[in-house]
Design an enzyme around this catalytic site. Sequence first.
Site, short mmCIF file in Angstrom:
data_model
loop_
_atom_site.label_atom_id
_atom_site.label_comp_id
_atom_site.label_asym_id
_atom_site.label_seq_id
_atom_site.Cartn_x
_atom_site.Cartn_y
_atom_site.Cartn_z
N HIS A 235 14.59 -13.54 1.65
CA HIS A 235 15.18 -12.73 0.58
C HIS A 235 16.38 -13.43 -0.04
O HIS A 235 16.53 -13.47 -1.27
CB HIS A 235 15.62 -11.36 1.11
CG HIS A 235 14.51 -10.39 1.33
ND1 HIS A 235 13.68 -9.96 0.31
CD2 HIS A 235 14.08 -9.76 2.45
CE1 HIS A 235 12.80 -9.10 0.80
NE2 HIS A 235 13.01 -8.97 2.10
N HIS B 242 11.97 -13.54 7.41
CA HIS B 242 11.77 -12.52 6.37
C HIS B 242 13.08 -12.28 5.61
O HIS B 242 13.10 -12.28 4.37
CB HIS B 242 11.28 -11.22 7.04
CG HIS B 242 11.14 -10.06 6.12
ND1 HIS B 242 9.94 -9.45 5.90
CD2 HIS B 242 12.03 -9.38 5.36
CE1 HIS B 242 10.10 -8.44 5.06
NE2 HIS B 242 11.37 -8.38 4.72
N GLU B 243 14.16 -12.06 6.35
CA GLU B 243 15.45 -11.76 5.71
C GLU B 243 16.05 -12.98 5.03
O GLU B 243 16.60 -12.88 3.94
CB GLU B 243 16.42 -11.14 6.72
CG GLU B 243 15.94 -9.84 7.34
CD GLU B 243 15.52 -8.77 6.33
OE1 GLU B 243 16.04 -8.75 5.19
OE2 GLU B 243 14.65 -7.95 6.69
#
Length: 164
Positions: free
Chosen positions: A73, A69-70
Amino acid sequence: MPEQLNTRVEDCFQLAESFFKRPFKRPVVSLKLRGQKAGVAHLHENLLRFNPQLYRENTEHFLKQTVAHEVAHLIAHQLFGDRIQPHGEEWQLIMRGVYELPPDRCHTYEVKRRSVTRYIYKCPCADSDFPFSAQRHSLVRQGRRYLCRRCRNTLVFSGEMRVE
């Protein structure tokens, strides 16, 4: 820094490089995050911060979902720039297409609230307790005085403490 975490970050970058056929700049990875957030991507600093407590308590899911998820980004930012939504189409494309994971915005990890100690102060006139925080209790010990609103007498530490 747990080796599994660094390995998973590197794996995510390699998957993205293979998918997009281009290199991506690697971030600094830190375990200096507290509170409710599992992870944070600082786009302009190229920095990933993860919550060590949530990592320890949910290692398998954390490595699979939160790290991807990170990293997604950072990849989205390096590919598409500043003018995209944090969990917009571009980020979702990376989560689904590159990592084959659901683009979940929030984690469902149980977050333990830290316990707080209250120092109980009393007034001769009132039958009630006045719970002080550690900071306020420390100020009293340094000479600060707190007054009862009813009788204007100084509140006195009862010696009692409560953990909430």
